[in-house]
Design a protein around this motif. Structure first.
Motif, mmCIF file in Angstrom:
data_model
loop_
_atom_site.group_PDB
_atom_site.id
_atom_site.type_symbol
_atom_site.label_atom_id
_atom_site.label_comp_id
_atom_site.label_asym_id
_atom_site.label_seq_id
_atom_site.Cartn_x
_atom_site.Cartn_y
_atom_site.Cartn_z
ATOM 1 N N GLU A 1 0.608 -0.939 -0.318
ATOM 2 C CA GLU A 1 -0.087 0.320 0.366
ATOM 3 C C GLU A 1 1.195 1.133 -0.355
ATOM 4 N N ILE A 2 1.127 1.673 -1.278
ATOM 5 C CA ILE A 2 1.994 3.152 -0.950
ATOM 6 C C ILE A 2 0.535 4.714 -1.102
ATOM 7 N N PRO A 3 1.353 4.993 -0.452
ATOM 8 C CA PRO A 3 -0.128 5.869 -0.626
ATOM 9 C C PRO A 3 0.191 7.197 -1.947
ATOM 10 N N GLY A 4 -1.338 7.222 -2.477
ATOM 11 C CA GLY A 4 -1.762 8.076 -4.229
ATOM 12 C C GLY A 4 -1.338 6.563 -5.442
ATOM 13 N N ASN A 5 -0.974 5.976 -4.926
ATOM 14 C CA ASN A 5 -0.608 4.439 -6.135
ATOM 15 C C ASN A 5 -1.618 3.943 -6.259
ATOM 16 N N PHE A 6 -2.097 4.960 -7.305
ATOM 17 C CA PHE A 6 -3.459 4.027 -8.220
ATOM 18 C C PHE A 6 -2.713 3.694 -9.758
ATOM 19 N N HIS A 7 -1.446 2.780 -9.592
ATOM 20 C CA HIS A 7 -1.141 1.850 -10.559
ATOM 21 C C HIS A 7 -0.366 0.794 -10.530
ATOM 22 N N PRO A 8 -0.377 -0.506 -10.902
ATOM 23 C CA PRO A 8 0.526 -1.949 -10.878
ATOM 24 C C PRO A 8 1.519 -0.978 -11.174
ATOM 25 N N SER A 9 2.574 -0.558 -9.643
ATOM 26 C CA SER A 9 3.862 -0.247 -9.862
ATOM 27 C C SER A 9 5.274 -1.660 -9.314
ATOM 28 N N GLU A 10 4.569 -2.686 -9.469
ATOM 29 C CA GLU A 10 5.745 -3.496 -9.175
ATOM 30 C C GLU A 10 5.429 -4.713 -9.886
ATOM 31 N N THR A 11 6.334 -5.540 -9.999
ATOM 32 C CA THR A 11 6.393 -7.026 -11.177
ATOM 33 C C THR A 11 6.307 -7.989 -9.397
ATOM 34 N N CYS A 12 5.228 -9.252 -10.190
ATOM 35 C CA CYS A 12 4.628 -10.119 -9.611
ATOM 36 C C CYS A 12 4.899 -11.441 -10.115
ATOM 37 N N ILE A 13 5.793 -12.971 -9.782
ATOM 38 C CA ILE A 13 6.579 -13.557 -10.494
ATOM 39 C C ILE A 13 5.842 -14.510 -9.306
ATOM 40 N N ARG A 14 4.979 -16.169 -10.817
ATOM 41 C CA ARG A 14 4.310 -17.067 -10.094
ATOM 42 C C ARG A 14 4.222 -18.402 -10.358
ATOM 43 N N LYS A 15 4.528 -19.243 -9.963
ATOM 44 C CA LYS A 15 4.758 -19.968 -10.758
ATOM 45 C C LYS A 15 4.321 -21.385 -9.868
ATOM 46 N N PHE A 16 3.395 -22.590 -10.699
ATOM 47 C CA PHE A 16 3.077 -23.033 -11.652
ATOM 48 C C PHE A 16 3.506 -24.303 -11.365
ATOM 49 N N SER A 17 3.705 -25.802 -10.730
ATOM 50 C CA SER A 17 3.845 -27.190 -10.695
ATOM 51 C C SER A 17 2.994 -27.839 -11.942
ATOM 52 N N ARG A 18 3.669 -28.243 -12.787
ATOM 53 C CA ARG A 18 3.641 -28.791 -14.457
ATOM 54 C C ARG A 18 2.854 -30.308 -13.787
ATOM 55 N N PRO A 19 1.671 -30.981 -14.387
ATOM 56 C CA PRO A 19 0.723 -30.263 -15.227
ATOM 57 C C PRO A 19 0.184 -29.298 -14.116
ATOM 58 N N LEU A 20 -0.688 -28.250 -14.551
ATOM 59 C CA LEU A 20 -1.377 -26.937 -13.505
ATOM 60 C C LEU A 20 -1.860 -27.853 -12.230
ATOM 61 N N GLN A 21 -1.521 -28.064 -11.253
ATOM 62 C CA GLN A 21 -2.823 -27.968 -10.184
ATOM 63 C C GLN A 21 -2.890 -27.007 -9.349
ATOM 64 N N LEU A 22 -3.994 -26.527 -10.009
ATOM 65 C CA LEU A 22 -4.888 -25.376 -9.687
ATOM 66 C C LEU A 22 -4.845 -24.817 -7.773
#
Length: 288
Positions: free
Chosen positions: A231-252
């Protein structure tokens, strides 16, 4: 050599008025190293999309509404994006609206309603294309745009996209991923990637220009996307980068957070022009 783009021209619908502009995915292909090119249409939507245009009105509907409560338009990226499996099958993914609606009270006078993500494939070097398969599985009228595609070594197909199925009355988006293990004939249930719903860019719209969000490895598939994790004051946009990893095959529902970056003092990511992820999966030494 294959180049994909959205092509616009007057609609071929015999019931259309002269002002309707049809936009659809097309490829340029060269089999001689780029000396010559031929064009092929992947799929024309103009015979199936409902338009609400009037004489004298230019019907161009590649805008999405920022939200159902807003009169502003969102200049969303629709693709197409290309990928090829190890058997030479060519795949294209893109986004297209279900209907084109005229509304003089909106910013651009018209907007695309209910954008969906589609996939089509060609087994003959782009000469002929299969009928598109709809990838997103929402049952309402949320918009899905900014498609990305990646194909693993075993020809499993992954498609990620920005999604507005939830919180449609707000200028926000989420990120979803889907998997196909049968060559794009069917896709898995869509899985939400992000934890926190993401606010659109400054002004309440457009999280970026082009997002290449997917990379596959032997054991994992990675999704990198613009996000908000603090939560950044005045932050009304995607200001960061996130990376997610999923096991293959996709495990929901088995997503794992890899890393996200916080803006440093003096840094301000107000406009993300492009976004790509390349990750080497070397799980044997566990260095991811």
């Amino acid at each position: 050599l294959y180049l994909a783009y959205l092509h616009g021209e007057p609609s071929q619908d015999p019931f259309a008025n002269k002002n309707e502009v049809s936009v659809f995915p097309r490829i340029l292909k060269s089999l001689d190293g780029g000396d010559t090119f031929t064009t092929k249409d992947i799929f024309r939507h103009d015979m199936e999309i409902s338009y609400e245009c009037q004489d004298g009105f230019l019907c161009y509907c590649n805008w999405a509404r920022v939200s159902s409560a807003s009169d502003r338009g969102d200049d969303v990226y629709l693709g197409p994006e290309l990928a090829m499996d190890n058997q030479g099958t060519l795949y294209a993914v893109w986004s297209m609206h279900e209907r084109c609606i005229k509304n003089d009270n909106l910013e651009y006078g018209s907007y695309g309603y209910d954008f969906d993500i589609f996939l089509s494939k060609s087994t003959d070097k782009g000469e002929n294309w299969s009928r598109p398969v709809r990838i997103n599985d929402d049952i309402y009228d949320g918009d899905q745009t900014f498609p990305s595609i990646a194909i693993a070594d075993d020809n499993t197909i992954y498609v990620a996209f920005l999604d507005h199925r939830d919180n449609q009355y707000l200028g926000v988006f989420d990120v979803y991923i889907a998997e196909s293990t049968d060559g794009g004939i069917t896709f898995s249930k869509n899985e939400k990637v992000n934890d926190l719903t993401i606010t659109n860019n400054v002004g309440g719209r457009q999280p970026g220009d082009y997002l290449d969000m997917l990379s596959t490895g032997k054991n994992f598939v990675y999704v990198a996307h613009p996000c908000e994790q603090s939560e950044i004051p005045g932050n009304f946009h995607p200001s960061e980068t996130c990376i997610r990893k999923f096991s293959r095959p996709l495990q929901l529902s088995q997503r794992q957070k890899v890393v996200f970056t916080l803006p440093q003092a003096g840094e301000y990511f107000s406009n993300i022009g492009s976004f790509e992820v390349f990750i080497t999966d070397n799980s044997e030494i566990n260095n991811i």
